[in-house]
Design an enzyme around this catalytic site. Structure first.
Site, PDB file in Angstrom:
ATOM      1  N   HIS A 182      -3.988  14.159   0.388  1.00 29.55           N
ATOM      2  CA  HIS A 182      -4.267  12.657   1.709  1.00 29.55           C
ATOM      3  C   HIS A 182      -3.148  12.927   3.047  1.00 29.55           C
ATOM      4  CE1 HIS A 182      -4.920   9.146   3.726  1.00 29.55           C
ATOM      5  NE2 HIS A 182      -3.995   8.782   3.594  1.00 29.55           N
ATOM      6  N   GLN A 223      -4.802   1.961  14.912  1.00 31.16           N
ATOM      7  CA  GLN A 223      -3.787   2.560  14.304  1.00 31.16           C
ATOM      8  C   GLN A 223      -2.698   3.402  14.845  1.00 31.16           C
ATOM      9  OE1 GLN A 223      -4.673   3.404  10.220  1.00 31.16           O
ATOM     10  NE2 GLN A 223      -2.727   4.437  10.002  1.00 31.16           N
ATOM     11  N   GLU A 225     -10.952   3.854   3.192  1.00 29.00           N
ATOM     12  CA  GLU A 225      -9.619   4.425   2.448  1.00 29.00           C
ATOM     13  C   GLU A 225     -10.251   4.244   0.639  1.00 29.00           C
ATOM     14  OE1 GLU A 225      -6.055   4.158   3.811  1.00 29.00           O
ATOM     15  OE2 GLU A 225      -6.377   5.375   5.485  1.00 29.00           O
ATOM     16  N   THR A 278      -9.002  -6.486   3.324  1.00 33.12           N
ATOM     17  CA  THR A 278      -9.265  -4.902   2.305  1.00 33.12           C
ATOM     18  C   THR A 278     -10.441  -5.274   1.369  1.00 33.12           C
ATOM     19  OG1 THR A 278      -6.431  -4.792   2.824  1.00 33.12           O
ATOM     20  CG2 THR A 278      -7.238  -3.773   0.950  1.00 33.12           C
ATOM     21  N   GLU A 298     -10.663  12.440   6.821  1.00 32.26           N
ATOM     22  CA  GLU A 298     -10.475  13.537   6.439  1.00 32.26           C
ATOM     23  C   GLU A 298     -11.452  14.170   6.046  1.00 32.26           C
ATOM     24  OE1 GLU A 298      -7.507  13.181   2.884  1.00 32.26           O
ATOM     25  OE2 GLU A 298      -8.199  10.551   3.517  1.00 32.26           O
ATOM     26  N   LYS A 336      -5.654  -2.460   9.348  1.00 27.70           N
ATOM     27  CA  LYS A 336      -5.217  -2.723   8.645  1.00 27.70           C
ATOM     28  C   LYS A 336      -5.570  -3.967   8.045  1.00 27.70           C
ATOM     29  CE  LYS A 336      -3.907   1.587   7.102  1.00 27.70           C
ATOM     30  NZ  LYS A 336      -4.344   2.709   6.018  1.00 27.70           N
ATOM     31  N   GLU A 388      -9.152   3.717  -2.648  1.00 28.95           N
ATOM     32  CA  GLU A 388      -7.715   3.813  -3.400  1.00 28.95           C
ATOM     33  C   GLU A 388      -7.985   3.037  -4.511  1.00 28.95           C
ATOM     34  OE1 GLU A 388      -4.758   1.467  -1.173  1.00 28.95           O
ATOM     35  OE2 GLU A 388      -5.611   2.668   1.105  1.00 28.95           O
ATOM     36  N   ARG A 422      -9.077   2.973  13.100  1.00 26.51           N
ATOM     37  CA  ARG A 422      -7.917   4.607  13.460  1.00 26.51           C
ATOM     38  C   ARG A 422      -7.613   4.522  14.891  1.00 26.51           C
ATOM     39  NH1 ARG A 422      -6.715   5.785   8.642  1.00 26.51           N
ATOM     40  NH2 ARG A 422      -8.596   6.122   6.859  1.00 26.51           N
ATOM     41  N   ASP A 450      -9.457   0.031   1.776  1.00 24.71           N
ATOM     42  CA  ASP A 450      -8.160  -0.311   2.182  1.00 24.71           C
ATOM     43  C   ASP A 450      -9.312  -0.188   4.071  1.00 24.71           C
ATOM     44  OD1 ASP A 450      -5.872  -0.697   3.936  1.00 24.71           O
ATOM     45  OD2 ASP A 450      -5.027   1.203   3.621  1.00 24.71           O
ATOM     46  N   ASP A 491       0.800  -0.955  -0.021  1.00 29.89           N
ATOM     47  CA  ASP A 491       0.214   0.432  -0.140  1.00 29.89           C
ATOM     48  C   ASP A 491       0.909   1.632  -0.240  1.00 29.89           C
ATOM     49  OD1 ASP A 491      -2.631   1.330  -0.173  1.00 29.89           O
ATOM     50  OD2 ASP A 491      -3.053   1.116   2.358  1.00 29.89           O
TER      51      ASP A 491
END
Lengths: 318, 318
Positions: free
Chosen positions: A71, A173, A132, A190, A288, A186, A134, A170, A166, A64
């Site tokens: 970002h 992490q 996420e 996925t 975000e 994570k 991606e 939070r 992904d 990744d």
């Protein structure tokens, strides 16, 4: 072309299929779109509504990257407000890390909320579960150990592209990631597109200016894929962006990944990292979009990632 | 038992073999010691001097932990001298990250010095190439996605152990690793024992005190494996230590790894991270032995890792 692995209703036998409009051309038995040349074959037409898609290939190594300037800047501003948002290496090389390939699942798979240490000794269900958005590139042609892939030849190794969710916890992490990077925040799941779009179907455009100029082993006219993207949360679009915003391109990522002599294997999955654009509604994650205030994902929430020409990635939290 | 994959001289056909003293019992064709039950079979005896060993199993996901208190403390002292050497998470959970499984090679394979960015824009051969002495555990029994493995049942999933040389390019790693962890500083090659020792052959002892007590999902009477270890550099022993010094045990690492619902696959490799003891000559890497002043590995240098009951891991820098 768009190719995947499917079963027909009331069958467990996996077939390779090429999607053409509303039908899937049955290309015969198989469990990976990377196992043989699929271009010229013809076969029975199966209505797409009658097929169940599966993971389209076995993921070898999953990397990744972190290639969206917007970002990375957003994350830096939130978590290191007293420092420059980008670390000194960010514009010098495409930062990346290895994820868990054994927990990559096909879009449509339900996602169980992970538990973990949210703070020291405080173990329980994540309260900051996030998506996420991606793009992921699938390696179709391997390279040899000890032989770096030159940046100008890197695209020869790419079979196609998928969307990638992904999923990220939070809180887990945040507690675990210093100094060795993301791990359990994570690795619970996925999700990727249940079929792969070959690279020739993605329109490419001139990429953003890279400043400073990348070192020689990463130097190539910058390009990006012009893929409009959106994230739908419980049937409402919460973000619209485009893969063309990405700072680093996949050729540079492959050149970087192999610059130390590491080999590529068929089935390697190289994801871009979260794709965010410059606007406030162009951000590719809830952290975000809500500037870390939430709400994050609740049980029962359904997230759908969409990208033009790519298979959507759906996932419901359970 | 000690089992591996070998070819006989002037043959390319891979066989499974069980090592017994100076002979290898030929158990028939195969390319992974995890593919079937090897215990009861008998076969032709081949002198060990006449076999070429290969990678004993296909590595699924490779996770590298950081479970030596002494190693983590040494690294913290060197790189963050103004802070507490251990990060706040270190005693709360077994820190780990995913490495590149596609570049795990059998001991004996020559190691090419990797190139990379040693500082911003300064690309060239690593000038700080190092070894890391580790133990690795091989998963023989998978677990299901979404179903954490309880710590008290974790050992049921372990097939056996190998030695691991987690080759490290300290300069490349130093520039790249914030914020997402080690990547190209490690991914060029990881060497493992060319045969696997099943877990029942490793003597276990009471482990060190864990303070504070681990959270419930990691709580178990601490244990460690009493495996004397040494590192030889160009025929001179430069370090002697023991796996019993490790702070976190493999049962806790498996419970942690799966605590978020991540699954285990047959062939997963879980390495301990560098094993250092309390003494100055008990350190498992050159960066610790020379306190980051070097010399690091030169071209032509040969490193041999040895552990009682385990297959040695040899590697020459080219």
């Amino acid at each position: 072309m768009k190719v995947g692995v499917f079963t027909k209703r009331q069958s467990v036998t996996r077939h390779l299929g090429r999607l053409e409009g509303d039908v899937v051309i049955d290309l015969g038995l198989g469990d990976s779109v990377l196992s043989r040349d699929l271009v010229p074959r013809q076969g029975e037409e199966v209505p797409v509504a009658a097929v169940q898609w599966h993971l389209p290939f076995a993921v070898a190594d999953y990397v990744d990257f972190y290639s969206s300037l917007e970002h990375a800047t957003n994350m830096g501003r939130m978590f290191r407000p007293d420092q420059e948002p980008l670390t000194p290496n960010w514009r010098r090389l495409p930062i990346g890390y290895h994820g868990r390939s054994g927990t990559v699942v096909a879009g449509g798979t339900e996602i169980r909320r992970p538990s973990g240490q949210r703070k020291a000794g405080d173990f329980g269900p994540s309260q900051k579960l996030d998506f996420e958005l991606e793009l992921g590139f699938v390696i179709g042609k391997p390279s040899r150990l000890g032989e770096p892939v030159p940046v100008e030849r890197a695209l020869e190794h790419v079979f196609g592209a998928v969307l990638v969710n992904d999923w990220s916890a939070r809180d887990i992490q945040a507690f675990e990631y210093v100094p060795l990077g993301p791990f359990l925040g994570k690795s619970f799941a996925t999700s990727i597109s249940p079929w792969v779009t070959t690279l020739d179907e993605l329109p490419s455009v001139v990429g953003v200016d890279q400043d400073p100029a990348p070192p020689a082993y990463l130097r190539i006219d910058n390009f990006a894929y012009d893929v409009p993207l959106e994230v739908e949360l419980n049937a409402e679009v919460v973000s619209r962006t485009n893969a063309r915003h990405l700072y680093w391109n996949i050729a540079q990522q492959i050149a970087h990944l192999t610059s130390n002599g590491a080999s590529l294997r068929t089935g390697d999955l190289l994801a871009t990292g979260t794709i965010s654009g410059p606007g406030e509604r162009e951000r590719g994650s809830l952290i975000e979009l809500t500037w870390n205030e939430g709400p994050f994902l609740q049980d029962g929430d359904e997230v759908v990632l969409r990208g033009e020409g790519l298979a959507e990635v759906r996932g419901r939290i359970v």
